[in-house]
Design an enzyme around this catalytic site. Sequence first.
Site, PDB file in Angstrom:
ATOM      1  CB  CYS A 156      -0.890   0.038   1.233  1.00  0.00           C
ATOM      2  SG  CYS A 156      -1.955  -1.373   1.325  1.00  0.00           S
TER       3      CYS A 156
HETATM    4  N1  CO8 Z   1     -21.610  -8.977   2.341  1.00  0.00           N
HETATM    5  C1  CO8 Z   1     -22.340  -9.171   3.452  1.00  0.00           C
HETATM    6  N2  CO8 Z   1     -21.804  -9.456   4.643  1.00  0.00           N
HETATM    7  C2  CO8 Z   1     -20.491  -9.593   4.714  1.00  0.00           C
HETATM    8  C3  CO8 Z   1     -19.645  -9.422   3.601  1.00  0.00           C
HETATM    9  C4  CO8 Z   1     -20.270  -9.102   2.365  1.00  0.00           C
HETATM   10  N3  CO8 Z   1     -19.561  -8.931   1.249  1.00  0.00           N
HETATM   11  N4  CO8 Z   1     -18.383  -9.594   3.980  1.00  0.00           N
HETATM   12  C5  CO8 Z   1     -18.403  -9.868   5.281  1.00  0.00           C
HETATM   13  N5  CO8 Z   1     -19.669  -9.876   5.738  1.00  0.00           N
HETATM   14  C6  CO8 Z   1     -20.147 -10.131   7.090  1.00  0.00           C
HETATM   15  C7  CO8 Z   1     -19.090 -10.816   7.934  1.00  0.00           C
HETATM   16  O1  CO8 Z   1     -19.094 -12.207   7.754  1.00  0.00           O
HETATM   17  C8  CO8 Z   1     -19.515 -10.430   9.319  1.00  0.00           C
HETATM   18  O2  CO8 Z   1     -20.591 -11.240   9.725  1.00  0.00           O
HETATM   19  P1  CO8 Z   1     -20.690 -11.733  11.242  1.00  0.00           P
HETATM   20  O3  CO8 Z   1     -20.792 -10.479  12.057  1.00  0.00           O
HETATM   21  O4  CO8 Z   1     -21.900 -12.568  11.201  1.00  0.00           O
HETATM   22  O5  CO8 Z   1     -19.423 -12.479  11.480  1.00  0.00           O
HETATM   23  C9  CO8 Z   1     -20.061  -9.020   9.152  1.00  0.00           C
HETATM   24  O6  CO8 Z   1     -20.408  -8.904   7.756  1.00  0.00           O
HETATM   25  C10 CO8 Z   1     -19.051  -7.964   9.478  1.00  0.00           C
HETATM   26  O7  CO8 Z   1     -17.825  -8.331   8.832  1.00  0.00           O
HETATM   27  P2  CO8 Z   1     -16.496  -7.560   9.100  1.00  0.00           P
HETATM   28  O8  CO8 Z   1     -16.294  -7.333  10.565  1.00  0.00           O
HETATM   29  O9  CO8 Z   1     -15.396  -8.234   8.310  1.00  0.00           O
HETATM   30  O10 CO8 Z   1     -16.872  -6.167   8.386  1.00  0.00           O
HETATM   31  P3  CO8 Z   1     -16.144  -4.814   8.520  1.00  0.00           P
HETATM   32  O11 CO8 Z   1     -17.110  -3.809   8.975  1.00  0.00           O
HETATM   33  O12 CO8 Z   1     -14.838  -4.891   9.221  1.00  0.00           O
HETATM   34  O13 CO8 Z   1     -15.806  -4.487   6.969  1.00  0.00           O
HETATM   35  C11 CO8 Z   1     -13.877  -4.447   5.550  1.00  0.00           C
HETATM   36  C12 CO8 Z   1     -14.932  -5.310   6.227  1.00  0.00           C
HETATM   37  C13 CO8 Z   1     -14.583  -3.567   4.534  1.00  0.00           C
HETATM   38  C14 CO8 Z   1     -12.871  -5.348   4.846  1.00  0.00           C
HETATM   39  C15 CO8 Z   1     -13.159  -3.586   6.616  1.00  0.00           C
HETATM   40  O14 CO8 Z   1     -12.754  -4.377   7.703  1.00  0.00           O
HETATM   41  C16 CO8 Z   1     -11.964  -2.843   6.112  1.00  0.00           C
HETATM   42  O15 CO8 Z   1     -12.033  -2.085   5.173  1.00  0.00           O
HETATM   43  N6  CO8 Z   1     -10.836  -3.010   6.819  1.00  0.00           N
HETATM   44  C17 CO8 Z   1      -9.596  -2.297   6.520  1.00  0.00           C
HETATM   45  C18 CO8 Z   1      -9.078  -2.751   5.230  1.00  0.00           C
HETATM   46  C19 CO8 Z   1      -7.771  -2.084   4.908  1.00  0.00           C
HETATM   47  O16 CO8 Z   1      -7.455  -0.974   5.195  1.00  0.00           O
HETATM   48  N7  CO8 Z   1      -6.976  -2.882   4.261  1.00  0.00           N
HETATM   49  C20 CO8 Z   1      -5.750  -2.418   3.807  1.00  0.00           C
HETATM   50  C21 CO8 Z   1      -5.936  -2.531   2.375  1.00  0.00           C
HETATM   51  S1  CO8 Z   1      -4.739  -3.471   1.693  1.00  0.00           S
HETATM   52  C22 CO8 Z   1      -4.164  -2.410   0.544  1.00  0.00           C
HETATM   53  O17 CO8 Z   1      -4.593  -1.305   0.464  1.00  0.00           O
HETATM   54  C23 CO8 Z   1      -3.158  -2.903  -0.434  1.00  0.00           C
HETATM   55  C24 CO8 Z   1      -2.825  -4.349  -0.302  1.00  0.00           C
HETATM   56  C25 CO8 Z   1      -1.989  -4.803  -1.459  1.00  0.00           C
HETATM   57  C26 CO8 Z   1      -2.760  -4.719  -2.767  1.00  0.00           C
HETATM   58  C27 CO8 Z   1      -3.481  -5.934  -3.123  1.00  0.00           C
HETATM   59  C28 CO8 Z   1      -4.138  -5.802  -4.483  1.00  0.00           C
HETATM   60  C29 CO8 Z   1      -5.196  -6.857  -4.737  1.00  0.00           C
END
Ligand code: CO8
Length: 372
Positions: A156
């Site tokens: 990133c």
């Molecule tokens: N639809 C419906 N429900 C879902 C989905 C979906 N698509 N996905 C997960 N859920 C469910 C989960 O199973 C969970 O259910 P339960 O509570 O029953 O267990 C519930 O929704 C909540 O899930 P999460 O706690 O996972 O949801 P979040 O609110 O945390 O959101 C995110 C998930 C959007 C992934 C969030 O955690 C996030 O954005 N986190 C930070 C991400 C970040 O900054 N990452 C760094 C990025 S990496 C980067 O930028 C570069 C990497 C290298 C490049 C790679 C290129 C490919």
Amino acid sequence: MTSVVISGSGLFTPPHKVSNKELVDVLNAYAEKYNSEHQAEIAAGTLAEKKSSSVEFIEKASGIKSRYVMHKEGITDLNVMHPSMVKNDPEQPPEMVLMAVEAAKQAIANSGKHASDIDMIILGSSNMQRSYPSMAVEVQPILGASGFGFDMNVACSTATFAIINAYNAIQTGNANTVLVVNPEFTTPQLDYTNRDSHLSFGDVATALIIEKQETAISANQFKIVNTSQITQFSNNIRCNHSYVDHCYDELAEDNSFFFQEGRKVFKELLPLATNTISSHIADNNWQVTDVKRMWLHQANINMNLFAAKKLLGREPEFLDAPLILDEYANTASAGSVVAFHKYHDDFKSGDKGILCSFGAGYSVGCISLEKL
Ligand code: CO8
């Protein structure tokens, strides 16, 4: 100290747009088909049921509404679920090089310079479509640049770390005019059957011309005032796929290119990012009120709003920390540069801003800029 400026920026936006609904429709159709084909194993507990995705979840949890992609065909096809690509002739440059060239041409034009003025190219990306020869060196003759080039990857923070490398190279006399170019071809790395990450990424390329202030002719120059960078190892965002995979007798079930523990990342990375930005501002002898804009990493709307509010001590307005992830999604290292490219024209002489990436590594890269 040599004064170093960003004298031009460029953005290549791929030709196709994919909405959340399109991704959700195909993933849900896949989950339904998989679950009905594996009813017995799911009932016996030997296979896990595939869960569905939703447009509402994606928008609320990430802020993403759409993303641009190089190849749309295949992504939204239930029988394919990845970008459909024809293997290119190895004698020809791959997509990532072409993306880089388009962004670079725009940055060169905006800087008012010629490609032949460039004596160093840093091509940074979170994955390389062709690991050698270096893609920067492939870009060099297409543009007609001189000097030398190399590729780099700090996930990133590749773009911000590349800018800092360019700044240091100019300071030490190793280069005069540097092209920093970040083609992020993310979509082939995604597993579109995985609801945790199918929503996250889009393709894009950004480019910047970085040079000595004394040689810059652009009317739009941003002086690099200070830089900070930090890395702290975390396995919570990683690439499970490798060039050695073909040597294993059996591949692990999850050999996805992109894996993340999103919730852990959110919690651990935010303090690292906000503390780094605060220290960076203090190091400049600036107050936070001196900062007109923060061009932040674009992974998650809630992260950016939280960081901006914590740093500013108030609710942020859109232009305090502009968001582009609603339209472009997460574009890995390029996101903060896309925000810079789209939101700097209103800067007047003396206005200050901070470009900051935070993500995999973990890594944080901070660059203070002042409009000349
Ligand atoms: N639809 C419906 N429900 C879902 C989905 C979906 N698509 N996905 C997960 N859920 C469910 C989960 O199973 C969970 O259910 P339960 O509570 O029953 O267990 C519930 O929704 C909540 O899930 P999460 O706690 O996972 O949801 P979040 O609110 O945390 O959101 C995110 C998930 C959007 C992934 C969030 O955690 C996030 O954005 N986190 C930070 C991400 C970040 O900054 N990452 C760094 C990025 S990496 C980067 O930028 C570069 C990497 C290298 C490049 C790679 C290129 C490919």
